[in-house]
Design a protein around this motif. Sequence first.
Motif, PDB file in Angstrom:
ATOM      1  N   ARG A  71       0.820  -1.205   0.000  1.00  0.00           N
ATOM      2  CA  ARG A  71       0.000   0.000   0.000  1.00  0.00           C
ATOM      3  C   ARG A  71       0.855   1.258   0.000  1.00  0.00           C
ATOM      4  O   ARG A  71       2.018   1.232   0.399  1.00  0.00           O
ATOM      5  CB  ARG A  71      -0.897   0.042   1.245  1.00  0.00           C
ATOM      6  N   PHE A  72       0.250   2.342  -0.391  1.00  0.00           N
ATOM      7  CA  PHE A  72       0.825   3.684  -0.345  1.00  0.00           C
ATOM      8  C   PHE A  72       0.421   4.316   0.982  1.00  0.00           C
ATOM      9  O   PHE A  72      -0.510   3.864   1.638  1.00  0.00           O
ATOM     10  CB  PHE A  72       0.271   4.524  -1.511  1.00  0.00           C
ATOM     11  N   SER A  73       1.093   5.388   1.353  1.00  0.00           N
ATOM     12  CA  SER A  73       0.726   6.076   2.597  1.00  0.00           C
ATOM     13  C   SER A  73       0.258   7.503   2.351  1.00  0.00           C
ATOM     14  O   SER A  73      -0.003   8.232   3.304  1.00  0.00           O
ATOM     15  CB  SER A  73       1.907   6.071   3.575  1.00  0.00           C
ATOM     16  N   LEU A  74       0.113   7.903   1.090  1.00  0.00           N
ATOM     17  CA  LEU A  74      -0.255   9.279   0.784  1.00  0.00           C
ATOM     18  C   LEU A  74      -1.120   9.321  -0.463  1.00  0.00           C
ATOM     19  O   LEU A  74      -0.815   8.639  -1.452  1.00  0.00           O
ATOM     20  CB  LEU A  74       1.019  10.096   0.548  1.00  0.00           C
ATOM     21  N   THR A  75      -2.193  10.128  -0.408  1.00  0.00           N
ATOM     22  CA  THR A  75      -3.073  10.323  -1.561  1.00  0.00           C
ATOM     23  C   THR A  75      -3.080  11.791  -1.959  1.00  0.00           C
ATOM     24  O   THR A  75      -3.336  12.659  -1.127  1.00  0.00           O
ATOM     25  CB  THR A  75      -4.516   9.876  -1.243  1.00  0.00           C
ATOM     26  N   ALA A 109       4.377   5.429  -8.893  1.00  0.00           N
ATOM     27  CA  ALA A 109       5.567   5.217  -8.059  1.00  0.00           C
ATOM     28  C   ALA A 109       6.720   6.080  -8.538  1.00  0.00           C
ATOM     29  O   ALA A 109       6.853   6.356  -9.743  1.00  0.00           O
ATOM     30  CB  ALA A 109       5.976   3.748  -8.089  1.00  0.00           C
ATOM     31  N   ASP A 110       7.567   6.491  -7.583  1.00  0.00           N
ATOM     32  CA  ASP A 110       8.786   7.225  -7.915  1.00  0.00           C
ATOM     33  C   ASP A 110       9.891   6.222  -8.259  1.00  0.00           C
ATOM     34  O   ASP A 110       9.668   5.000  -8.205  1.00  0.00           O
ATOM     35  CB  ASP A 110       9.152   8.190  -6.783  1.00  0.00           C
ATOM     36  N   PRO A 111      11.079   6.678  -8.634  1.00  0.00           N
ATOM     37  CA  PRO A 111      12.156   5.751  -9.030  1.00  0.00           C
ATOM     38  C   PRO A 111      12.580   4.762  -7.945  1.00  0.00           C
ATOM     39  O   PRO A 111      13.121   3.702  -8.254  1.00  0.00           O
ATOM     40  CB  PRO A 111      13.315   6.683  -9.394  1.00  0.00           C
ATOM     41  N   ASP A 112      12.341   5.082  -6.663  1.00  0.00           N
ATOM     42  CA  ASP A 112      12.700   4.184  -5.568  1.00  0.00           C
ATOM     43  C   ASP A 112      11.568   3.237  -5.186  1.00  0.00           C
ATOM     44  O   ASP A 112      11.696   2.467  -4.240  1.00  0.00           O
ATOM     45  CB  ASP A 112      13.143   4.982  -4.343  1.00  0.00           C
ATOM     46  N   GLY A 113      10.448   3.317  -5.897  1.00  0.00           N
ATOM     47  CA  GLY A 113       9.326   2.430  -5.603  1.00  0.00           C
ATOM     48  C   GLY A 113       8.371   2.958  -4.551  1.00  0.00           C
ATOM     49  O   GLY A 113       7.454   2.249  -4.147  1.00  0.00           O
ATOM     50  N   ASN A 114       8.565   4.201  -4.094  1.00  0.00           N
ATOM     51  CA  ASN A 114       7.595   4.809  -3.179  1.00  0.00           C
ATOM     52  C   ASN A 114       6.299   5.014  -3.958  1.00  0.00           C
ATOM     53  O   ASN A 114       6.305   5.655  -5.012  1.00  0.00           O
ATOM     54  CB  ASN A 114       8.108   6.162  -2.655  1.00  0.00           C
ATOM     55  N   ARG A 115       5.219   4.452  -3.440  1.00  0.00           N
ATOM     56  CA  ARG A 115       3.935   4.504  -4.138  1.00  0.00           C
ATOM     57  C   ARG A 115       3.065   5.623  -3.574  1.00  0.00           C
ATOM     58  O   ARG A 115       3.067   5.872  -2.376  1.00  0.00           O
ATOM     59  CB  ARG A 115       3.218   3.172  -3.997  1.00  0.00           C
ATOM     60  N   PHE A 116       2.340   6.276  -4.484  1.00  0.00           N
ATOM     61  CA  PHE A 116       1.421   7.352  -4.130  1.00  0.00           C
ATOM     62  C   PHE A 116       0.101   7.114  -4.850  1.00  0.00           C
ATOM     63  O   PHE A 116       0.069   6.587  -5.955  1.00  0.00           O
ATOM     64  CB  PHE A 116       1.984   8.716  -4.535  1.00  0.00           C
ATOM     65  N   ASP A 117      -0.969   7.553  -4.227  1.00  0.00           N
ATOM     66  CA  ASP A 117      -2.301   7.434  -4.778  1.00  0.00           C
ATOM     67  C   ASP A 117      -2.737   8.799  -5.311  1.00  0.00           C
ATOM     68  O   ASP A 117      -2.308   9.831  -4.801  1.00  0.00           O
ATOM     69  CB  ASP A 117      -3.241   6.971  -3.651  1.00  0.00           C
ATOM     70  N   VAL A 118      -3.607   8.790  -6.325  1.00  0.00           N
ATOM     71  CA  VAL A 118      -4.239  10.013  -6.819  1.00  0.00           C
ATOM     72  C   VAL A 118      -5.738   9.753  -6.842  1.00  0.00           C
ATOM     73  O   VAL A 118      -6.186   8.732  -7.357  1.00  0.00           O
ATOM     74  CB  VAL A 118      -3.756  10.397  -8.234  1.00  0.00           C
ATOM     75  N   TRP A 119      -6.507  10.695  -6.280  1.00  0.00           N
ATOM     76  CA  TRP A 119      -7.960  10.561  -6.169  1.00  0.00           C
ATOM     77  C   TRP A 119      -8.616  11.706  -6.927  1.00  0.00           C
ATOM     78  O   TRP A 119      -8.151  12.848  -6.873  1.00  0.00           O
ATOM     79  CB  TRP A 119      -8.345  10.605  -4.691  1.00  0.00           C
ATOM     80  N   SER A 120      -9.723  11.413  -7.581  1.00  0.00           N
ATOM     81  CA  SER A 120     -10.399  12.401  -8.421  1.00  0.00           C
ATOM     82  C   SER A 120     -11.303  13.360  -7.661  1.00  0.00           C
ATOM     83  O   SER A 120     -11.977  14.188  -8.282  1.00  0.00           O
ATOM     84  CB  SER A 120     -11.227  11.696  -9.501  1.00  0.00           C
ATOM     85  N   GLU A 121     -11.306  13.294  -6.349  1.00  0.00           N
ATOM     86  CA  GLU A 121     -12.198  14.141  -5.554  1.00  0.00           C
ATOM     87  C   GLU A 121     -11.398  15.062  -4.641  1.00  0.00           C
ATOM     88  O   GLU A 121     -10.476  14.615  -3.974  1.00  0.00           O
ATOM     89  CB  GLU A 121     -13.120  13.280  -4.687  1.00  0.00           C
ATOM     90  N   LEU A 122     -11.766  16.318  -4.620  1.00  0.00           N
ATOM     91  CA  LEU A 122     -11.147  17.245  -3.676  1.00  0.00           C
ATOM     92  C   LEU A 122     -11.838  17.142  -2.331  1.00  0.00           C
ATOM     93  O   LEU A 122     -13.066  17.049  -2.260  1.00  0.00           O
ATOM     94  CB  LEU A 122     -11.251  18.684  -4.189  1.00  0.00           C
ATOM     95  N   SER A 123     -11.071  17.168  -1.251  1.00  0.00           N
ATOM     96  CA  SER A 123     -11.641  17.129   0.098  1.00  0.00           C
ATOM     97  C   SER A 123     -12.538  18.342   0.302  1.00  0.00           C
ATOM     98  O   SER A 123     -12.193  19.457  -0.114  1.00  0.00           O
ATOM     99  CB  SER A 123     -10.538  17.151   1.150  1.00  0.00           C
ATOM    100  N   PRO A 124     -13.698  18.159   0.963  1.00  0.00           N
ATOM    101  CA  PRO A 124     -14.615  19.278   1.208  1.00  0.00           C
ATOM    102  C   PRO A 124     -13.961  20.465   1.918  1.00  0.00           C
ATOM    103  O   PRO A 124     -14.261  21.612   1.603  1.00  0.00           O
ATOM    104  CB  PRO A 124     -15.717  18.652   2.076  1.00  0.00           C
ATOM    105  N   VAL A 125     -13.055  20.226   2.842  1.00  0.00           N
ATOM    106  CA  VAL A 125     -12.374  21.318   3.545  1.00  0.00           C
ATOM    107  C   VAL A 125     -11.557  22.149   2.555  1.00  0.00           C
ATOM    108  O   VAL A 125     -11.542  23.373   2.620  1.00  0.00           O
ATOM    109  CB  VAL A 125     -11.479  20.774   4.681  1.00  0.00           C
TER     110      VAL A 125
END
Length: 136
Positions: A71-75, A114-130
């Motif tokens: 899993r990734f730790s950041l979206t 993923a970046d070159p070191d394999g750190n995985r990141f998520d991208v979500w199509s929704e902006l947080s309400p805040v």
Amino acid sequence: MSGKLLRVGTVYIPVTDVARSAGWYADQLGAEVSYRDEDKAIVNLAGISFFLVKAAEGEHSNFVDRHGEERFSLTFEVDGFDALEALHAEFSDQGIRIGDIEDRGHAGRNFVFADPDGNRFDVWSELSPVYVRSSV
């Protein structure tokens, strides 16, 4: 306790080559490099400072969940499905390692990169309400 922790200011990402990683984050993601030495770089992206810290080979920010999935730790968030599709296509054209656009059973769609070191990141199509409220 509400209101005591106001925002995330810094995220630390382990990398094996600070210069290469800082260049990748700048070139591929549009991050601004504000500092770099042999042990770390500070890149600013999406309102957050990312410290790219030289780490041992094989280190990364991912974790394995109870089902054995890495899993990734950041979206990151984008503004809508069209923006998600456009970013997915752009990343693909740049040769960034990306996953398919997914329906995870909640609002919006996501994909992982993923970046070159394999750190995985998520991208979500929704902006947080805040965020939507604060940008109006």
